[in-house]
Design a protein around this motif. Structure first.
Motif, short mmCIF file in Angstrom:
data_model
loop_
_atom_site.label_atom_id
_atom_site.label_comp_id
_atom_site.label_asym_id
_atom_site.label_seq_id
_atom_site.Cartn_x
_atom_site.Cartn_y
_atom_site.Cartn_z
N LEU A 158 0.82 -1.19 0.00
CA LEU A 158 0.00 0.00 0.00
C LEU A 158 0.87 1.26 0.00
O LEU A 158 0.44 2.32 0.43
CB LEU A 158 -0.93 -0.01 1.21
N HIS A 159 2.07 1.14 -0.51
CA HIS A 159 2.98 2.30 -0.53
C HIS A 159 2.44 3.41 -1.42
O HIS A 159 2.90 4.56 -1.34
CB HIS A 159 4.37 1.88 -1.02
N TYR A 160 1.46 3.09 -2.28
CA TYR A 160 0.87 4.12 -3.14
C TYR A 160 0.25 5.23 -2.31
O TYR A 160 0.17 6.39 -2.74
CB TYR A 160 -0.19 3.50 -4.06
N VAL A 161 -0.22 4.89 -1.10
CA VAL A 161 -0.81 5.90 -0.22
C VAL A 161 0.23 6.94 0.16
O VAL A 161 -0.05 8.14 0.23
CB VAL A 161 -1.42 5.25 1.04
N THR A 162 1.46 6.48 0.41
CA THR A 162 2.51 7.42 0.82
C THR A 162 2.91 8.36 -0.31
O THR A 162 3.50 9.41 -0.08
CB THR A 162 3.76 6.66 1.30
N GLU A 163 2.59 7.96 -1.56
CA GLU A 163 2.97 8.77 -2.73
C GLU A 163 1.86 9.72 -3.16
O GLU A 163 2.05 10.53 -4.08
CB GLU A 163 3.33 7.85 -3.90
N LEU A 164 0.69 9.62 -2.52
CA LEU A 164 -0.44 10.42 -2.99
C LEU A 164 -0.15 11.91 -2.98
O LEU A 164 -0.48 12.63 -3.92
CB LEU A 164 -1.68 10.13 -2.13
N THR A 165 0.46 12.39 -1.89
CA THR A 165 0.70 13.83 -1.81
C THR A 165 1.84 14.28 -2.71
O THR A 165 2.06 15.49 -2.87
CB THR A 165 0.99 14.25 -0.35
N GLU A 166 2.59 13.33 -3.27
CA GLU A 166 3.58 13.68 -4.28
C GLU A 166 2.92 13.79 -5.66
O GLU A 166 3.43 14.48 -6.55
CB GLU A 166 4.69 12.61 -4.33
N ARG A 167 1.80 13.12 -5.82
CA ARG A 167 1.16 13.04 -7.13
C ARG A 167 -0.10 13.90 -7.22
O ARG A 167 -0.70 14.03 -8.29
CB ARG A 167 0.81 11.59 -7.47
N ILE A 168 -0.51 14.44 -6.08
CA ILE A 168 -1.72 15.26 -6.05
C ILE A 168 -1.42 16.50 -5.21
O ILE A 168 -0.77 16.39 -4.18
CB ILE A 168 -2.90 14.50 -5.39
N LYS A 169 -1.89 17.65 -5.66
CA LYS A 169 -1.78 18.83 -4.82
C LYS A 169 -3.16 19.47 -4.67
O LYS A 169 -4.02 19.35 -5.56
CB LYS A 169 -0.76 19.83 -5.36
N VAL A 170 -3.35 20.11 -3.54
CA VAL A 170 -4.65 20.71 -3.24
C VAL A 170 -4.75 22.09 -3.86
O VAL A 170 -5.72 22.40 -4.54
CB VAL A 170 -4.88 20.79 -1.71
N LYS A 171 -3.75 22.94 -3.60
CA LYS A 171 -3.81 24.34 -4.03
C LYS A 171 -3.08 24.53 -5.36
O LYS A 171 -2.12 23.84 -5.66
CB LYS A 171 -3.18 25.25 -2.97
N ALA A 172 -3.53 25.52 -6.10
CA ALA A 172 -2.94 25.78 -7.41
C ALA A 172 -1.59 26.47 -7.30
O ALA A 172 -0.72 26.28 -8.13
CB ALA A 172 -3.89 26.63 -8.26
N GLU A 173 -1.39 27.27 -6.25
CA GLU A 173 -0.14 28.02 -6.15
C GLU A 173 1.00 27.09 -5.80
O GLU A 173 0.82 26.04 -5.20
CB GLU A 173 -0.24 29.15 -5.12
#
Length: 589
Positions: A137-152
Motif C-alpha cells: 500500500l505504498h501508493y498511499v505514501t505517494e499520494l501527496t507527491e502526485r496530487i496537490k490541493v492548491k494551485a499556487e
C-alpha cells in the motif's frame, strides 16, 4: 448499462486516455452519483466484489490466469439499489503490481485516479493485514507527491499543507481482506473487523519511521475507515473461478460476508461531492476525469483546486444554457401572444425567469463573483426585450388585420364617392364611429390597440378633411367647429397614448426592480445553502481528525496528537470566521 465499458484506457506504453464511449454514457447522466472504486494487487478477486455490487454474476472480467485482465479503469453504471434518483458508478481498476508492467509510476497514477474519482475506495488484499500487505500500500505514501490541493506553488507535496484539505477531497476507505484464515482475537478477546484494522494500523514506538509511513499516511488521509474480512469462497479457494461457480458451491460464511459488504456500501457509501458539499452528477464526473487525465498526460501534478475551478467553469456555462432553455420551454408552454396588457406580459416573463433561475442555481457552483449569474441575467433581459417586441408585433398584426376587415366597407364607400354629397360628412363620421366601436369590441388585440387605431385615423385625416370641405350642406362656421372637434378628439387620443406609454414605462421599471430582487433572493438562499454545506463538511473533517487524535493519544503518540490538535484549532477558527460571515448581506447584479 448492460456491461462495463472502459473509462480510462491504459495503453501498452503506459499512456492514459479517457474513452469517448464512457464519457457519452456519463454525459447523459444528470443524477447524483455514488462512485465506488476498487484497487489492489492483480489476481485478488477485485472484479468479483464489483460484480456483486452491480447485482450481477458477471460483468467485470475476473480472469483465471496469472495475467492481469483489467487494464486501466473500467466503469459500470447501475441504478442505486437503495437511493431513488441516484446512480451507482462502479470503477474496477487495473491490478497493481502486474509483473508484465515495468513502469511502477503507472500503478501510482491508476491508484491516484481511483482516489480522486471515487466517494468510497475499496482496497482489496489477500490473507491478512501484515507488514507485506502494508508495504504493497505504498501508493498511499505517494499520494501527496502526485496530487496537490492548491494551485499556487510547484508540484509535489506542499509544505505545511493541512491534511484536512486532502481529507475533504479523499474518499472513505474500505479494506477488504480476502481468503482470511485467522481468528479475530486479540489477547484472548474477540474483536471486530474494524478493531482488527485499527490494531494493524497501530503505530509502534521504536519502529523505523520508513516502515510506519503507509500506516501514518493511511490514518492521516483516510480517517474514515472500515474493514471486511472474507473467508475462502469454496474448497480449494477457487478465487479465480468465482464467476463460474454456482452460488450453492460457495461457503455460507463467504456469502454472508459478501452480503454484509454490499449492504454497507449501499447504505453508507456517500454521493461523490466536491469540498463545500456540491454533489457531482455523471456529467460532472466525466469532466473531472478528463481534467485529471489531461493534467497527468501533460506531465503536471493534478491539482484538486484547479480541477474544481475548471469543472465549475464548464458547469456554470452549461447552467446558463440550461436556464435559458428552461425559460424558453416555459414561455412556449404558457405564452399566448399578444397579451391584453403589459402587466400580463411582465407576469409571464417573471414566472419564466423564476423557473430559469431555479434551474441555474440547482446546477451552478463556485460562481463567487456572480459572473455567470450576470451572464444569465443579461441573456434573460435580452429574451425579455425580444418577448416585448414579439408581443408588440403580434398586437400590431392583429389590430391591423381587424381594422382592415372592419374598414373595408368604409373604404369602398369613399372610393365610390358615397360621402361626396351634401350631408356626406356626417354620414362618414357616423360610419367611422360605428367602425371604431366595433373595433374596440374585438378581443385579443393586445397592447398596441390604441396606437394602431390612432395611426389608422391619422391616415384618413386628409380624406375626411376633403369631404368636410366639399360638403355643401355645412356653413363655414360649422366646418371650423367640425375641424376643431376632430383636432380635440385626436389630441384626446394622443394624451391617452402618452398615459399608456408612461404606465408601461413605470411597469417596466418595477419589473426591473422585481427581477433584481429575484436574483438577490435566490442568490442569498443559494449562498446560505452553500455556507451550510461548507460548515457541515468542515465539521465532518474536524470530527474525523478528533477521532484520529484520540487514537494517537491512546497509543502514546503525543507529539503527532498535538499537531492534529493545532490543525483542529486552526480549522475551528476558519469555521468560526465562516459563521461570522454568514450574517453579512450579499449584493448582486
Amino acid at each position: 448499462m448492460p456491461a462495463p465499458v472502459c473509462l480510462i484506457e491504459n495503453s501498452p506504453v503506459g499512456e492514459l486516455r479517457v474513452q469517448q464511449e464512457a464519457l457519452q454514457v456519463l454525459a447523459e447522466m444528470h443524477q447524483p452519483v455514488v462512485v465506488v472504486a476498487v484497487a489492489g494487487l492483480y489476481r485478488t478477486g477485485k472484479s468479483y466484489l464489483m460484480n456483486k455490487l452491480a447485482g450481477k454474476r458477471s460483468g467485470f472480467s475476473l480472469g483465471s490466469t496469472v495475467q492481469s485482465h483489467t487494464k486501466g479503469i473500467w466503469m459500470w453504471c447501475v441504478p442505486h439499489p437503495r437511493r431513488a434518483g441516484h446512480t451507482l458508478v462502479l470503477l474496477d481498476t487495473e491490478g497493481l503490481g502486474d509483473v508484465e508492467k515495468g513502469n511502477t509510476k503507472n500503478d501510482a497514477w491508476i491508484f491516484a485516479l481511483a482516489v480522486l474519482l471515487s466517494s468510497t475506495l475499496v482496497y482489496n488484499s489477500m490473507k491478512t493485514i501484515d507488514h507485506f500487505a502494508l508495504e504493497q500500500l505504498h501508493y498511499v505514501t505517494e499520494l501527496t507527491e502526485r496530487i496537490k490541493v492548491k494551485a499556487e506553488g510547484g508540484g509535489g507535496r506542499q509544505e505545511g499543507q493541512d491534511s484536512a484539505e486532502f481529507v475533504s477531497f479523499f474518499p472513505a476507505f474500505v479494506w477488504a481482506v480476502r481468503d482470511f484464515k485467522l481468528q479475530l482475537e486479540l489477547d484472548g478477546h474477540e474483536i471486530s473487523e474494524d478493531e482488527y484494522l485499527e490494531y494493524a494500523l497501530k503505530r509502534r514506538e521504536g519502529q523505523p519511521e520508513k516502515l510506519d509511513l503507509p500506516k501514518k499516511f493511511l490514518r492521516q488521509y483516510f480517517p474514515s475507515r472500515k474493514c471486511f474480512v472474507f473467508n475462502c469462497p469454496a474448497k480449494g479457494c477457487d478465487l479465480p473461478r468465482l464467476e463460474e461457480l454456482p452460488e450453492e458451491a460457495l461457503s455460507r460464511e463467504f456469502l454472508e460476508q459478501a452480503h454484509r459488504f454490499c449492504h454497507h456500501i449501499y447504505q453508507h457509501a456517500g454521493t461523490k461531492a466536491l469540498p463545500g458539499g456540491h454533489v457531482l452528477t455523471g456529467t460532472m464526473l466525466g469532466n473531472l476525469a478528463v481534467t485529471y487525465v489531461d493534467a497527468i498526460r501533460s506531465g503536471a501534478v493534478p491539482c484538486m483546486e484547479s480541477a474544481v475551478l475548471a469543472l465549475a467553469q464548464i458547469e456554470n456555462l452549461a447552467a446558463v444554457g440550461e436556464a435559458v432553455a428552461v425559460y424558453e420551454e416555459q414561455l412556449a408552454r404558457e405564452a399566448t401572444l399578444p397579451t391584453e396588457t403589459m402587466l400580463e406580459l411582465l407576469e409571464l416573463h417573471a414566472q419564466c425567469e423564476q423557473e430559469a433561475l431555479r434551474a441555474f442555481m440547482a446546477r451552478a457552483f463556485k460562481d463567487e463573483e456572480q459572473q455567470y449569474q450576470q451572464q444569465l441575467k443579461d441573456r434573460l433581459d435580452s429574451k425579455h426585450a425580444e418577448l416585448c417586441r414579439r408581443n408588440e408585433q403580434a398586437s400590431l398584426d392583429r389590430c391591423s388585420a381587424v381594422l382592415q376587415e372592419l374598414s373595408q366597407e368604409l373604404e369602398e364607400r369613399i372610393c365610390e364617392g358615397s360621402y361626396s354629397v351634401p350631408g356626406g360628412y356626417q354620414r362618414l363620421l357616423d360610419d367611422q364611429r360605428e367602425m371604431v366601436e366595433r373595433y374596440w369590441l374585438v378581443p385579443g388585440k393586445g397592447i398596441m390597440a390604441a396606437e394602431v387605431l390612432q395611426q389608422f385615423l391619422k391616415s384618413k385625416e386628409t380624406v375626411v378633411q376633403a369631404i368636410l370641405k366639399a360638403d355643401q350642406s355645412l356653413t363655414d362656421r360649422q366646418r371650423e367647429i367640425e375641424a376643431e372637434r376632430a383636432r380635440a378628439e385626436a389630441a384626446e387620443l394622443e394624451a391617452q397614448l402618452r398615459e399608456e406609454m408612461q404606465a408601461k414605462t413605470e411597469q417596466l421599471l418595477q419589473d426591473q426592480e422585481r427581477s433584481h430582487q429575484e436574483h438577490v433572493q435566490q442568490l442569498t438562499a443559494r449562498m446560505e445553502e452553500d455556507r451550510r454545506q461548507m460548515l457541515a463538511e468542515q465539521q465532518r473533517v474536524l470530527d474525523l481528525k478528533l477521532q484520529e487524535q484520540e487514537r494517537l493519544l491512546w497509543e502514546g503518540f503525543q507529539r503527532e496528537a498535538a499537531q492534529l490538535q493545532l490543525q483542529q484549532h486552526m480549522q475551528n477558527l476558519r469555521v468560526a470566521m465562516s459563521r461570522g460571515r454568514s450574517s453579512e448581506s450579499c449584493v448582486v447584479c
